[in-house]
Design an enzyme around this catalytic site. Structure first.
Site, PDB file in Angstrom:
ATOM      1  N   TYR A  21      32.418  61.026  46.979  1.00 27.43           N
ATOM      2  CA  TYR A  21      31.115  60.616  46.474  1.00 27.43           C
ATOM      3  C   TYR A  21      30.054  61.679  46.795  1.00 27.43           C
ATOM      4  CZ  TYR A  21      33.750  56.410  45.622  1.00 27.43           C
ATOM      5  OH  TYR A  21      34.707  55.529  45.185  1.00 27.43           O
ATOM      6  N   GLY A  38      42.005  48.360  57.043  1.00 28.47           N
ATOM      7  CA  GLY A  38      41.363  48.022  55.784  1.00 28.47           C
ATOM      8  C   GLY A  38      42.007  46.856  55.071  1.00 28.47           C
TER       9      GLY A  38
END
Length: 366
Positions: free
Chosen positions: A186, A322
């Site tokens: 990103y 996660g």
């Protein structure tokens, strides 16, 4: 034995109940229109409040920072109020929660950002990368990203200001701190990694220049809310969303040294977590531990024993789990008692409603 995982840990002004982190995971269930966090999300995070630290899903700092349909923002009063429901619910269960502040840069499509052209460090398209848009159904439609435009100096100043304001908004929304998303391809990562940055000014070229944007964003956020409430996530060895660095060891050790000087409260390393991915070199972990002295978190494919080993070796202070948190809201309890770990349904990860978000039971309730 998972002794270290269940020791308390001091994080800035906070005392965490254990060293288990729920890392940020996009679920794309924000209320539309407006990309507002909602009651369903509040219940989801509250169910998982036994983590020592929750880092909420990536949250865009501006309309232009959005990469995917239905992800939450933190730039309007309605969005701040929505997140307040989440933080109140987590705190009521005794949990600690940070916001992950996110600008995707080039990893988006004009349909997600009001028809605008995406921005990035450079006018380089992320080849082979797709994002999903709202195609009028509750099933996301995947489309190719487009070529971005290179950010001007004015753009850089504006986006740094957006990060600063988003940090203030997160504290207003009741978060205990924030994590800068500087990983996984990103915007911040698009400045850091050499193959995504072909600038010829002070934000490109040398490692020091490519880390300049990261440093300026972090300084602005630390100035706004205090370094003891600012964490950063980096992904040194991934090539997600088309960002690749030619000298990742040198680049990311320099990043660790920079963030150490800025005295952020934690550094969160996202390791590659797909099956045939390269491992993070052991020597890198040793050198990063020397470069960065505050709390160090790793996440990626860890199980109880490998996490315990990392903590015992002194290479990390906390470990993120996660996907296991998706189907196991009581994950710390399952690890502690060696209960079975349930598998999640991949079809319900992104979009939809309560199915695949709130309906996974705790082990005792099954």
């Amino acid at each position: 034995m998972t002794v270290k995982l269940f020791e308390s840990h001091t994080l800035g002004q906070l005392t965490l109940a254990n060293r288990i982190v729920m890392p940020p995971m996009t679920r794309s269930r924000a209320t539309q229109p407006g990309n507002i966090a909602n009651d369903m999300m509040a219940q989801y995070y509250a169910q998982r409040a036994s983590a020592g630290l929750i880092v909420a899903e990536g949250t865009q700092i501006s309309p232009e920072g959005q990469g995917y349909a239905w992800t939450p923002g933190i730039y309007t009063q309605e969005q701040i109020a929505g997140w307040r429901k989440v933080t109140d619910a987590v705190h009521a269960k005794g949990g600690v929660i940070f916001a992950q502040l996110w600008h995707v840069g080039r990893v988006t499509h004009p349909d997600n950002i009001g028809g605008a052209q995406p921005i990035s460090s450079s006018a380089l398209k992320a080849e082979g990368v797709k994002v999903f848009i709202d195609n009028g159904t509750d099933e996301p439609g995947f489309v190719d990203v487009v070529e971005p435009r290179a950010m001007t100096k004015a753009d850089i100043t504006e986006v740094i200001g957006q990060y600063r304001q988003a940090a203030l908004n997160a504290i207003e929304a009741g978060f205990d701190g924030i994590e800068l998303h500087a990983a996984n391809g990103y915007l911040v990562n698009q400045f850091i990694d050499s193959q995504a940055n072909n600038r010829s000014d002070e934000y490109g070229g040398s490692i020091e220049n490519r880390l300049r944007f990261l440093g300026e964003v972090v300084e602005a956020m630390c100035d706004a809310i205090g370094a003891d409430r600012v964490g950063v996530r980096l992904a040194p060895f991934t090539s997600l969303n088309g960002t690749v660095d030619d000298t990742p060891v040198e680049t990311y050790l320099a990043a660790g040294e920079l963030l150490n000087r800025l005295n952020i409260v934690y550094l969160h390393i996202a390791e590659v977590d797909w099956d045939d991915a390269p491992e993070t070199p052991a020597e890198f972990k040793v050198r990063l531990r020397h470069a960065f002295r505050n709390t160090l978190i790793y996440a990626g494919r860890y199980q109880a024993q490998s996490a315990e080993h990392l903590l015992t070796a002194g290479l990390a202070d906390m470990v993120g789990f996660g996907r296991p948190f998706i189907a196991n809201p009581d994950l710390p309890e399952r690890i502690k008692h060696n209960y079975p770990i349930a598998a999640h349904d991949p079809a319900t990860l992104f979009g939809g409603a309560e199915k695949g978000l709130l309906d996974y039971p705790s082990y005792q309730a099954q």
